[in-house]
Design a protein around this motif. Sequence first.
Motif, PDB file in Angstrom:
ATOM      1  N   VAL A   1      -1.007 -18.910  28.175  1.00 30.24           N
ATOM      2  CA  VAL A   1      -0.777 -17.486  27.911  1.00 30.24           C
ATOM      3  C   VAL A   1       0.645 -17.104  28.317  1.00 30.24           C
ATOM      4  CG1 VAL A   1      -1.451 -15.164  28.639  1.00 30.24           C
ATOM      5  CG2 VAL A   1      -3.202 -16.837  28.035  1.00 30.24           C
ATOM      6  N   ARG A   2       1.081 -17.566  29.502  1.00 31.32           N
ATOM      7  CA  ARG A   2       2.419 -17.216  29.979  1.00 31.32           C
ATOM      8  C   ARG A   2       3.496 -17.780  29.054  1.00 31.32           C
ATOM      9  NH1 ARG A   2       5.287 -18.900  35.615  1.00 31.32           N
ATOM     10  NH2 ARG A   2       7.244 -17.896  35.151  1.00 31.32           N
TER      11      ARG A   2
ATOM     12  N   GLU B   1       3.161 -18.553  25.887  1.00 26.26           N
ATOM     13  CA  GLU B   1       3.057 -17.848  24.607  1.00 26.26           C
ATOM     14  C   GLU B   1       3.753 -16.488  24.697  1.00 26.26           C
ATOM     15  OE1 GLU B   1       2.269 -18.032  20.827  1.00 26.26           O
ATOM     16  OE2 GLU B   1       1.817 -19.707  22.138  1.00 26.26           O
TER      17      GLU B   1
END
Length: 151
Positions: free
Chosen positions: A22-23, A25
Motif C-alpha cells: 500500500v505504501r 503504491e
Amino acid sequence: MEIFLAHIPHIALIVALALLFVRMEIGERRLRAVAVAGGDVEAAEARALGVRGAVRTLLLLVLLAAVAVLVVQALRGVNPSGFIVFDYLVAGGILAVWFAWSTPQAMAPGVRQRLGGFGRGMVRFAVLIVAVGGVVIAGMALAHGVLLPAL
C-alpha cells in the motif's frame, strides 16, 4: 498458544507485506502526480520507498518478531519452536551480511577513499564477524539448545 507464538513472525511478515504494498503504491501515485504537474520528480523519488528499503524493512520485522517470540518463550521457561529459531538465524544472518556490505557506504567519502579496496574489505569483514557473532551468541542464549547449543 505455542502454535500462535511460533507463527508470529510469519503473521507479521504478511501484514507488513500488505502495508508495504500500500505504501509503495501510494508513493508511485504521488510520483505520477508530481510528474504530471511538472514538479521535481528527482526530489519525489528520493523520498519514495524503494525495493531495497522495503526488503530491509521486512527482514528487520521478521528478526524483531522472532526475537520477541524467543524472549517471551525464554521468560516463560519454554523451549522455542525450531521454526522461530530458524527464522531468527536466517533473518539475522542476511541482515548481518547486508549491514557488513553497506558499512563502507556509510563512511565519509574521504575515509572511504583513503581506505582503498582492501581497507573497505577489511571493514566489511570486521563488521560481518561482529554481527554474525552477535546473532549466533544471542541465538544460543535464547534458543535453549533447540537448533543451537545452549549457553
